[in-house]
Scaffold this motif. Structure first.
Motif, PDB file in Angstrom:
ATOM      1  N   PRO A  69      61.818  32.749  13.943  1.00  0.00           N
ATOM      2  CA  PRO A  69      62.840  33.792  13.831  1.00  0.00           C
ATOM      3  C   PRO A  69      63.363  34.234  15.196  1.00  0.00           C
ATOM      4  O   PRO A  69      62.741  33.995  16.229  1.00  0.00           O
ATOM      5  N   THR A  70      64.504  34.907  15.188  1.00  0.00           N
ATOM      6  CA  THR A  70      65.045  35.484  16.415  1.00  0.00           C
ATOM      7  C   THR A  70      64.190  36.669  16.841  1.00  0.00           C
ATOM      8  O   THR A  70      63.457  37.246  16.033  1.00  0.00           O
ATOM      9  N   ASN A  71      64.300  37.028  18.108  1.00  0.00           N
ATOM     10  CA  ASN A  71      63.564  38.194  18.601  1.00  0.00           C
ATOM     11  C   ASN A  71      64.052  39.480  17.949  1.00  0.00           C
ATOM     12  O   ASN A  71      63.297  40.448  17.859  1.00  0.00           O
ATOM     13  N   ALA A  72      65.284  39.499  17.498  1.00  0.00           N
ATOM     14  CA  ALA A  72      65.797  40.682  16.794  1.00  0.00           C
ATOM     15  C   ALA A  72      65.077  40.864  15.457  1.00  0.00           C
ATOM     16  O   ALA A  72      64.920  41.984  14.978  1.00  0.00           O
ATOM     17  N   VAL A  89      68.184  30.777  18.186  1.00  0.00           N
ATOM     18  CA  VAL A  89      66.908  30.444  18.833  1.00  0.00           C
ATOM     19  C   VAL A  89      66.984  29.008  19.344  1.00  0.00           C
ATOM     20  O   VAL A  89      67.473  28.119  18.650  1.00  0.00           O
ATOM     21  N   THR A  90      66.499  28.791  20.561  1.00  0.00           N
ATOM     22  CA  THR A  90      66.432  27.448  21.127  1.00  0.00           C
ATOM     23  C   THR A  90      65.001  26.956  21.031  1.00  0.00           C
ATOM     24  O   THR A  90      64.077  27.656  21.437  1.00  0.00           O
ATOM     25  N   ALA A  97      61.036  32.473  26.700  1.00  0.00           N
ATOM     26  CA  ALA A  97      61.930  33.604  26.954  1.00  0.00           C
ATOM     27  C   ALA A  97      62.366  34.124  25.589  1.00  0.00           C
ATOM     28  O   ALA A  97      62.093  33.475  24.572  1.00  0.00           O
ATOM     29  N   ALA A  98      63.034  35.260  25.576  1.00  0.00           N
ATOM     30  CA  ALA A  98      63.526  35.767  24.297  1.00  0.00           C
ATOM     31  C   ALA A  98      64.380  34.683  23.649  1.00  0.00           C
ATOM     32  O   ALA A  98      65.289  34.133  24.277  1.00  0.00           O
TER      33      ALA A  98
END
Length: 92
Positions: free
Chosen positions: A25-28, A56-57, A80-81
């Motif tokens: 998932p995304t950091n959000a 996301v990468t 990283a985020a």
């Protein structure tokens, strides 16, 4: 994945008869900290594909985003985020 899957690193087991996708998932959505480590294990016969959510990468040698087979293990580390590295017993 959920926040509790991260540091200290835990083993996320995937025990499915059919193919499945594990989405990072995304950091959000889930605020993993940089350096978070998540270990993965494919216990079932179903092929596990690790896939980044939109935004996301996911980095992996030679675009190997699948666990290699039953009992294969791999690790993801947040660089990283919204940026992760996948390595271990993986395949294309």
């Amino acid at each position: 994945l959920v926040l509790a899957d991260g540091n200290p690193a835990k083993m996320v087991t995937l025990n499915n008869a059919g193919a499945i996708t594990l989405t990072i998932p995304t950091n959000a959505t889930v605020a993993f900290g940089v350096g978070t480590v998540v270990n993965l294990a494919q216990l079932g016969a179903g092929q596990v594909t690790v896939s980044p959510a939109a935004g996301v990468t996911l980095r992996s040698i030679a675009a190997r985003y699948k666990l290699a087979g039953q009992y294969a293990t791999a690790t993801i580390i947040q660089l990283a985020a919204n940026e992760w590295l996948l390595f271990g017993n993986t395949t294309t």
